[in-house]
Design a protein around this motif. Structure first.
Motif, short mmCIF file in Angstrom:
data_model
loop_
_atom_site.label_atom_id
_atom_site.label_comp_id
_atom_site.label_asym_id
_atom_site.label_seq_id
_atom_site.Cartn_x
_atom_site.Cartn_y
_atom_site.Cartn_z
N UNK A 1 0.83 -1.20 0.00
CA UNK A 1 0.00 0.00 0.00
C UNK A 1 0.86 1.25 0.00
N UNK A 2 1.95 1.24 0.77
CA UNK A 2 2.85 2.39 0.78
C UNK A 2 3.46 2.63 -0.60
N UNK A 3 3.82 1.57 -1.29
CA UNK A 3 4.37 1.70 -2.64
C UNK A 3 3.34 2.28 -3.60
N UNK A 4 2.12 1.78 -3.49
CA UNK A 4 1.07 2.26 -4.38
C UNK A 4 0.79 3.74 -4.16
N UNK A 5 0.74 4.16 -2.91
CA UNK A 5 0.42 5.55 -2.59
C UNK A 5 1.57 6.49 -2.93
N UNK A 6 2.75 5.96 -3.09
CA UNK A 6 3.91 6.78 -3.40
C UNK A 6 4.39 6.50 -4.82
N UNK A 7 3.45 6.69 -5.76
CA UNK A 7 3.74 6.60 -7.20
C UNK A 7 4.15 5.20 -7.63
N UNK A 8 3.57 4.21 -6.97
CA UNK A 8 3.79 2.84 -7.41
C UNK A 8 2.79 2.46 -8.49
N UNK A 9 2.80 1.20 -8.87
CA UNK A 9 1.85 0.74 -9.87
C UNK A 9 1.33 -0.63 -9.45
N UNK A 10 0.13 -0.92 -9.89
CA UNK A 10 -0.51 -2.17 -9.53
C UNK A 10 -0.16 -3.26 -10.54
N UNK A 11 -0.23 -4.52 -10.13
CA UNK A 11 0.02 -5.62 -11.09
C UNK A 11 -1.00 -5.61 -12.22
N UNK A 12 -0.67 -6.28 -13.28
CA UNK A 12 -1.54 -6.31 -14.45
C UNK A 12 -2.91 -6.90 -14.11
N UNK A 13 -3.95 -6.23 -14.58
CA UNK A 13 -5.34 -6.72 -14.54
C UNK A 13 -5.87 -6.97 -13.13
N UNK A 14 -5.26 -6.41 -12.11
CA UNK A 14 -5.76 -6.65 -10.76
C UNK A 14 -6.82 -5.62 -10.36
N UNK A 15 -6.85 -4.45 -11.03
CA UNK A 15 -7.78 -3.38 -10.65
C UNK A 15 -9.24 -3.81 -10.73
N UNK A 16 -9.70 -4.45 -11.83
CA UNK A 16 -11.11 -4.86 -11.87
C UNK A 16 -11.49 -5.80 -10.72
N UNK A 17 -10.59 -6.68 -10.36
CA UNK A 17 -10.89 -7.60 -9.26
C UNK A 17 -10.92 -6.87 -7.92
N UNK A 18 -10.03 -5.88 -7.76
CA UNK A 18 -10.05 -5.09 -6.53
C UNK A 18 -11.36 -4.32 -6.40
N UNK A 19 -11.79 -3.71 -7.49
CA UNK A 19 -13.03 -2.94 -7.47
C UNK A 19 -14.23 -3.84 -7.21
N UNK A 20 -14.25 -5.01 -7.85
CA UNK A 20 -15.38 -5.91 -7.70
C UNK A 20 -15.49 -6.43 -6.28
#
Length: 727
Positions: free
Chosen positions: A587-606
């Motif tokens: 989470x710290x990496x993401x909030x500090x200009x990190x990036x998420x793994x491929x295709x994980x965003x739809x699953x996170x939102x769902x």
């Protein structure tokens, strides 16, 4: 329930309800409550028990992120020690061990045992050690023993001073349940054979606490007499359990768990049984080696399942199936997580971790909403009441002579249950304000000394402490009502804030979240102790002393335990995956200009949306009038946090807990009340403590160079404890 005249320098008389077993009497009986509950022997034994619990929590926390208050176990162990002393040393004459001393004992033990979570030794400290130059802009931050002691000292006391003033609001005025603290009071009453606590409590607690004194009851609803008769029968069984059967159960389960743990140290295949490889034989693959599907027959995790209950373990195993049997293979075969499955960065384990994080944040934030709304409306109502009283009511002599140290609020004149403790047994507010100031300055200074200019700015640490103060009010209220302290959500909220206040700094983001979580978690755990003390009439000031002593001792015990484990085992590694650290760091990496793994965003939102909606239904359901039909189906909604934990831990731990949950379900069905019997809880405590204690022994043997006697079978499944002890 007001104090009456003192009878001796060592005691005071308080009115407490008569035993509920006496169906004929409505009157109250008087019992002497000792003033000298803060004794050397209670503190000393509390520290001994706390050291064991602290090392046990380091062990389980590094494995699965699971850390327990273990207040029930502390009271059991402390009572057992004082019960055994006259038999071991018959010539030694000692005074009877009082219930109030037991309260102090378990208070010291809990303060000592929970520091691994409060100081982030199972989360943020390993997360800092997992940082990398390529992903975070700087290498791992590894603290030496001195640095770790200073860090623990920085967060050790602030929560203690936060808890003291909250007692009056949430325990005395609002009478929140605090189920774990209430259950501990009930157990201590059973152990010492005194009438159970008689404070009227609401729903959501164990059967022993749903009964009101007969004088305060209205007309009973249909079936109430039958339920009361069943509960009274179970209470008598519980009292019998704590005479003979309970101690035998505790001893035998402790021994069985300890022996199995030691045998698994000698033969690692026992804790990494590749049972699921049978399913992979037609495909020529090893599920244990490639997909982390093995079985760990750990009695400690079976015991944890009994304590958690069947619904929680069901939710955890549903998460395990979705995460490890569906999403993990999906992400691997579609190339979204190309690394080894066990990798928390490029593998399927790291990919599904993001889905778990979305679930945890969604449920934590949504579950906080009704608490925030309730707290805000309560404050506004009290403000309006005070405003009206100042305008329309003259100042009474009592109000005019009231000092802060008296804990007196003029609006309490007409309340049903004002403060029952005299001022000399309370913690003066002058101590609280001084302690908050000193511990706050100490925390800011020590954090600056440990992490320096490249870490977190002093002003940012101060903001974290202020945030901890505000969020601890919410956490304590949630804990009092539901027995769940949303510290994970509190930590994430702090991380979100500091992504704005100190952007681009992963270290600062993690530390700020840890500071806020530490204060809220510690205040919540200590409030459970204060609830136990309130029900059994232990001195709040004595408990305050015990909390300070336990927290100070745990600074050194926790540091030694963590350093011991990290020097012997690879962390993170096959035996200690440290799942909480991955959550903090990612989470710290993401909030500090990190990036998420491929295709994980739809699953996170769902998944986040789904469990956010379910959490909304559960959170606001408790605010509605009771409805048998609605209540029946609401209880089948799975816990999002438990579901997410099924993602974080490898399947072996969740399966063992499911076995324990099923045992709790079956034993509960055998009772007339539908509650897990005390004997099952005692046996489960033995399972947990047995592995925790013997793990300290195996840690010492490993550090001395001893290892497995045989690696037979490890080549078949691989993975698990086998890869830790055998190659």
């Amino acid at each position: 329930m007001n104090p009456v005249s003192p009878v001796s320098p060592r005691g005071m008389l308080y009115q407490i309800p008569a035993s509920p077993e006496d169906d004929e009497r409505d009157e109250y009986i008087e019992e002497e409550v000792y003033e000298n509950d803060f004794t050397f022997r209670a503190v000393f034994v509390g520290l001994l028990v706390g050291v064991v619990l602290c090392m046990t929590n380091v062990y389980f926390g590094l494995q699965t992120g699971w850390v327990s208050m273990m207040s029930l176990q502390s009271a059991l162990l402390g009572f057992a020690i004082f019960k055994a002393i006259p038999r071991v040393l018959p010539r030694l004459k000692i005074k009877p061990f009082t219930p109030q001393e037991n309260v102090i004992l378990q208070t010291v033990a809990v303060a000592t045992g929970t520091m691994p979570l409060a100081a982030g030794l199972v989360g943020i400290i390993p997360a800092l050690e997992m940082m990398s130059e390529t992903m975070d802009g700087r290498g791992p931050v590894v603290l030496g023993a001195a640095g770790l002691i200073m860090w623990c000292m920085a967060v050790a006391f602030f929560g203690v001073f936060l808890a003291a003033p909250l007692r009056r609001q949430v325990i005395i005025k609002e009478k929140l349940v605090f189920p774990s603290g209430t259950a501990t009071a009930q157990l201590i009453a059973l152990l010492h054979k005194i009438p159970p606590p008689g404070e009227a409590l609401g729903t959501g607690v164990s059967r022993a606490y749903r009964r009101l004194p007969r004088a305060s009851r209205s007309v009973s609803p249909p079936g109430e007499e039958e339920r009361e008769a069943a509960a009274s029968t179970e209470d008598r069984k519980d009292a019998e359990v704590m005479t003979v059967a309970g101690w035998w159960a505790l001893g035998w389960t402790f021994a069985a768990s300890g022996i199995l743990t030691f045998i698994s140290f000698l033969f690692p295949i026992i804790y990494a049984l590749p049972l699921f490889d049978v399913l992979g034989l037609p495909f020529g693959t090893s599920l244990a080696a490639q997909w982390m599907w093995w079985f760990t027959p750990s009695l400690s995790y079976v015991g944890q399942g009994v304590i958690m209950g069947f619904p929680v373990t069901i939710a955890m195993n549903l998460g395990m199936l979705v995460g490890w049997a569906v999403l993990s293979p999906l992400s691997k075969h579609l190339g979204w997580a190309p690394g080894p499955v066990s990798s928390s960065t490029t593998g399927a384990r790291g990919w599904i971790l993001w889905v778990a994080l979305a679930i945890m944040i969604a449920e934590s934030v949504i579950s906080l909403l009704p608490i925030i709304i309730s707290y805000t409306t309560t404050l506004l109502r009290h403000h309006r009441q005070r405003s009206r009283s100042k305008v329309f009511q003259p100042v009474s002599p009592r109000e005019a002579n009231t000092a802060d140290d008296d804990y007196f609020d003029p609006t309490d004149e007409d309340e049903d249950d004002p403060e029952i403790e005299p001022p000399e047994r309370l913690v003066p507010m002058s101590w609280v304000w001084s302690g908050l100031a000193v511990s706050g300055v100490l925390g800011v200074g020590l954090v600056w000394m440990v992490f320096g200019a490249d870490g977190i700015h002093p002003w940012a640490t101060a903001v974290g402490l202020v945030l901890a103060s505000a969020l601890s009010l919410i956490g304590v209220r949630a804990l009092g009502e539901t027995d769940l302290n949303p510290v994970s959500g509190i930590g994430k909220i702090s991380q979100l804030l500091f992504a704005v206040l100190q952007p681009g700094n992963v270290v600062a983001n993690i530390i700020a979240g840890g500071v806020a979580e530490a204060g809220a978690q510690q205040a919540g755990d200590l409030m459970q102790d204060l609830k136990t003390g309130h029900l059994l009439r232990a001195s709040p000031r004595s408990q305050f002393y015990g909390q300070l002593i336990g927290s100070f001792a745990s600074v050194f015990v926790s540091t030694a335990g963590y350093k011991f484990y990290t020097s012997v085992y690879q962390i993170p590694g096959p035996q200690f995956a440290v799942p909480s650290a991955g959550i903090w760091l990612n989470l710290a990496r993401l909030l500090n200009k990190g990036h998420l793994p491929d295709h994980v965003v739809p699953f996170m939102l769902a998944f986040g949306t789904l469990f956010g909606a379910l959490s909304f239904i559960k959170a606001f359901h408790i605010r509605l009038p009771p409805s048998p039909g609605r209540d029946k189906w609401i209880r089948y909604i799975p816990s999002g946090i438990a579901f997410a934990v099924g993602f974080l831990n490898s399947p072996s731990f969740s399966i063992a807990r499911l076995i324990g949950g099923y045992i709790a379900y079956r034993t509960a069905k055998s009772t007339r009340t539908g509650e897990t019997p005390l004997l099952a809880i005692v046996a489960a405590s033995g399972f947990v403590l047995g592995e925790g204690v013997v793990s300290i022994v195996t840690l010492g043997l490993t550090s001395a160079g001893y290892g497995a006697v045989s690696c037979f079978g490890c080549g078949l499944g691989g993975g698990g404890y086998c890869s830790g002890g055998c190659t």
